[in-house]
Structure formats: structure tokens, C-alpha cells
Design a protein around this motif. Structure first.
Motif, short mmCIF file in Angstrom:
data_model
loop_
_atom_site.label_atom_id
_atom_site.label_comp_id
_atom_site.label_asym_id
_atom_site.label_seq_id
_atom_site.Cartn_x
_atom_site.Cartn_y
_atom_site.Cartn_z
N TYR A 29 -3.11 3.98 -19.68
CA TYR A 29 -2.72 3.36 -18.42
C TYR A 29 -1.20 3.41 -18.30
CZ TYR A 29 -7.37 1.28 -18.77
OH TYR A 29 -8.72 1.09 -18.90
N THR A 30 -0.72 3.87 -17.16
CA THR A 30 0.72 3.79 -16.94
C THR A 30 1.01 2.61 -16.02
OG1 THR A 30 0.89 5.16 -14.94
CG2 THR A 30 0.95 6.30 -17.08
N ALA A 31 2.16 2.02 -16.22
CA ALA A 31 2.66 1.06 -15.25
C ALA A 31 3.05 1.84 -14.01
CB ALA A 31 3.88 0.33 -15.82
N GLY A 32 3.22 1.16 -12.90
CA GLY A 32 3.69 1.83 -11.70
C GLY A 32 5.05 2.44 -11.97
N GLN A 33 5.17 3.74 -11.76
CA GLN A 33 6.41 4.46 -11.97
C GLN A 33 7.10 4.66 -10.63
OE1 GLN A 33 7.64 5.32 -15.15
NE2 GLN A 33 5.97 3.92 -15.61
N VAL A 34 8.41 4.50 -10.63
CA VAL A 34 9.21 4.66 -9.43
C VAL A 34 10.29 5.70 -9.67
CG1 VAL A 34 8.72 2.33 -8.56
CG2 VAL A 34 10.69 2.71 -10.06
N ALA A 35 11.05 6.00 -8.63
CA ALA A 35 12.03 7.09 -8.66
C ALA A 35 13.36 6.65 -9.25
CB ALA A 35 12.21 7.65 -7.26
N VAL A 36 13.32 6.24 -10.51
CA VAL A 36 14.56 5.93 -11.21
C VAL A 36 14.70 6.86 -12.39
CG1 VAL A 36 14.64 3.52 -10.47
CG2 VAL A 36 13.52 4.10 -12.61
N ASP A 37 15.95 7.17 -12.71
CA ASP A 37 16.22 8.05 -13.85
C ASP A 37 16.20 7.25 -15.14
OD1 ASP A 37 18.71 6.74 -14.02
OD2 ASP A 37 19.79 8.38 -13.07
N GLU A 38 16.53 7.91 -16.23
CA GLU A 38 16.48 7.26 -17.55
C GLU A 38 17.45 6.09 -17.68
OE1 GLU A 38 19.05 10.79 -17.38
OE2 GLU A 38 16.91 10.59 -17.10
N ARG A 39 18.46 6.02 -16.82
CA ARG A 39 19.41 4.90 -16.82
C ARG A 39 18.96 3.76 -15.90
NH1 ARG A 39 21.96 9.47 -15.99
NH2 ARG A 39 22.44 8.94 -13.87
N GLY A 40 17.84 3.98 -15.21
CA GLY A 40 17.33 2.97 -14.30
C GLY A 40 17.94 3.04 -12.91
N GLU A 41 18.60 4.15 -12.60
CA GLU A 41 19.24 4.31 -11.29
C GLU A 41 18.35 5.11 -10.35
OE1 GLU A 41 23.19 5.87 -11.78
OE2 GLU A 41 23.62 4.47 -13.41
N LEU A 42 18.28 4.67 -9.10
CA LEU A 42 17.49 5.33 -8.08
C LEU A 42 17.98 6.76 -7.87
CD1 LEU A 42 15.27 4.92 -5.89
CD2 LEU A 42 17.12 4.27 -4.33
N THR A 51 9.13 11.44 -4.93
CA THR A 51 7.81 11.74 -5.48
C THR A 51 7.93 12.63 -6.71
OG1 THR A 51 6.79 11.53 -3.30
CG2 THR A 51 5.53 12.72 -4.98
N GLY A 52 8.81 13.62 -6.65
CA GLY A 52 9.01 14.49 -7.81
C GLY A 52 9.46 13.71 -9.03
N ARG A 53 10.42 12.80 -8.86
CA ARG A 53 10.90 12.02 -10.00
C ARG A 53 9.82 11.06 -10.51
NH1 ARG A 53 14.75 11.86 -14.12
NH2 ARG A 53 14.08 10.02 -15.24
N VAL A 54 9.09 10.44 -9.59
CA VAL A 54 8.03 9.54 -10.00
C VAL A 54 7.01 10.30 -10.86
CG1 VAL A 54 6.08 8.16 -9.19
CG2 VAL A 54 8.30 7.95 -8.07
N LEU A 114 13.13 2.13 -2.60
CA LEU A 114 11.97 2.84 -3.16
C LEU A 114 11.02 3.24 -2.05
CD1 LEU A 114 11.19 0.67 -6.31
CD2 LEU A 114 12.49 2.80 -6.19
N LEU A 115 10.57 4.49 -2.09
CA LEU A 115 9.66 5.00 -1.07
C LEU A 115 8.24 5.16 -1.59
CD1 LEU A 115 12.01 7.76 0.38
CD2 LEU A 115 11.70 5.40 1.18
N VAL A 116 8.09 5.32 -2.93
CA VAL A 116 6.78 5.58 -3.51
C VAL A 116 6.72 5.03 -4.93
CG1 VAL A 116 7.49 7.90 -4.26
CG2 VAL A 116 5.06 7.39 -3.98
N GLU A 117 5.55 4.54 -5.30
CA GLU A 117 5.27 4.10 -6.66
C GLU A 117 3.89 4.64 -7.02
OE1 GLU A 117 4.72 -0.05 -9.22
OE2 GLU A 117 5.86 -0.06 -7.36
#
Length: 127
Positions: A29-42, A51-54, A114-117
Motif C-alpha cells: 500500500y502506498t500513501a497518497g503521493q503528491v508532486a513534491v521532489d525529494e526535498r519536499g518542494e512542489l 502527474t509525472g512526478r506523482v 497540488l493538482l493530483v494525489e
């Protein structure tokens, strides 16, 4: 049943009390993933970039659990604006091969910017 939580490389460490990915027996199970990079920045851009990053984040979560996108059986998508559905769906269709997993898509209010999760359930092969 035991649970094994993982912190995938390349996925931001959560600031809140949850695990990005949990293995429970043969299921992942994954948690909801959003469009943030490894530093937590949008990440910059619109629905297609987000969508690609998510999906990159989802893929990293699955890899940390010994899975791939081909192991996904269920996807839940949260869109901030259903007007973005076509752009989201274009990117999504490129990332899953037939037979595509079951999917639900719902409109929701997401955090600012955020546009998509996306969250998924996968089955670990050979378990």
C-alpha cells in the motif's frame, strides 16, 4: 499479520505521522503521493508535470517494496479540478501497461498548489 514500512530513496520523508509505503503480507500500500521532489518542494508545472512526478514517487515506493507498476491492482486518484482529467489521463496512460489496474478518480480539495494525489495497492509477485 506483520507490517513493514519503508522510506523510498528519492521520496520526501513525511512531515506527518504516516509511512510512504507499507508491506502487509503479499500486499503493498502506498500513501497518497503528491508532486513534491525529494526535498519536499512542489515541482513546477501543470497537471501533466505534476502527474509525472506523482507517478515517479509511486514507482519509487513500489520499488522499495520489491514491486513495479505492473504489480499494481488498484489505483485511487484525487484531482483538484476535473477540468485537468484529460491531461492527467494522458500521462497516466503512458505509465501503466495493459491490463491496466482498477481505478477510481474523485474530485477533492487538495493542499495549496497540488493538482493530483495518487495512492495504489499492489501485489508482490511470488509471495
Amino acid at each position: 499479520m506483520s507490517r513493514d514500512a519503508r522510506q523510498p530513496e528519492g521520496v520526501a520523508t513525511p512531515r506527518f505521522p504516516y509511512s510512504p509505503v507499507v508491506i502487509a503480507g503479499e500486499l503493498v500500500y502506498t500513501a497518497g503521493q503528491v508532486a513534491v521532489d525529494e526535498r519536499g518542494e512542489l515541482v513546477p508545472g501543470g497537471i501533466e508535470e505534476q502527474t509525472g512526478r506523482v507517478l515517479d514517487n509511486v514507482e519509487r515506493c513500489l520499488e522499495a517494496a520489491g514491486c513495479s507498476m505492473d504489480d499494481v491492482v488498484k489505483v485511487t486518484v484525487f484531482l483538484a479540478d476535473f477540468g485537468d482529467f484529460a491531461g492527467f489521463n494522458r500521462v497516466y496512460a503512458e505509465r501503466f501497461t495493459p491490463p491496466q489496474p482498477a481505478r477510481s478518480t474523485v474530485g477533492v480539495r487538495l493542499a495549496e498548489g497540488l493538482l493530483v494525489e495518487i495512492e495504489v495497492v499492489a501485489r508482490r509477485a511470488g509471495i
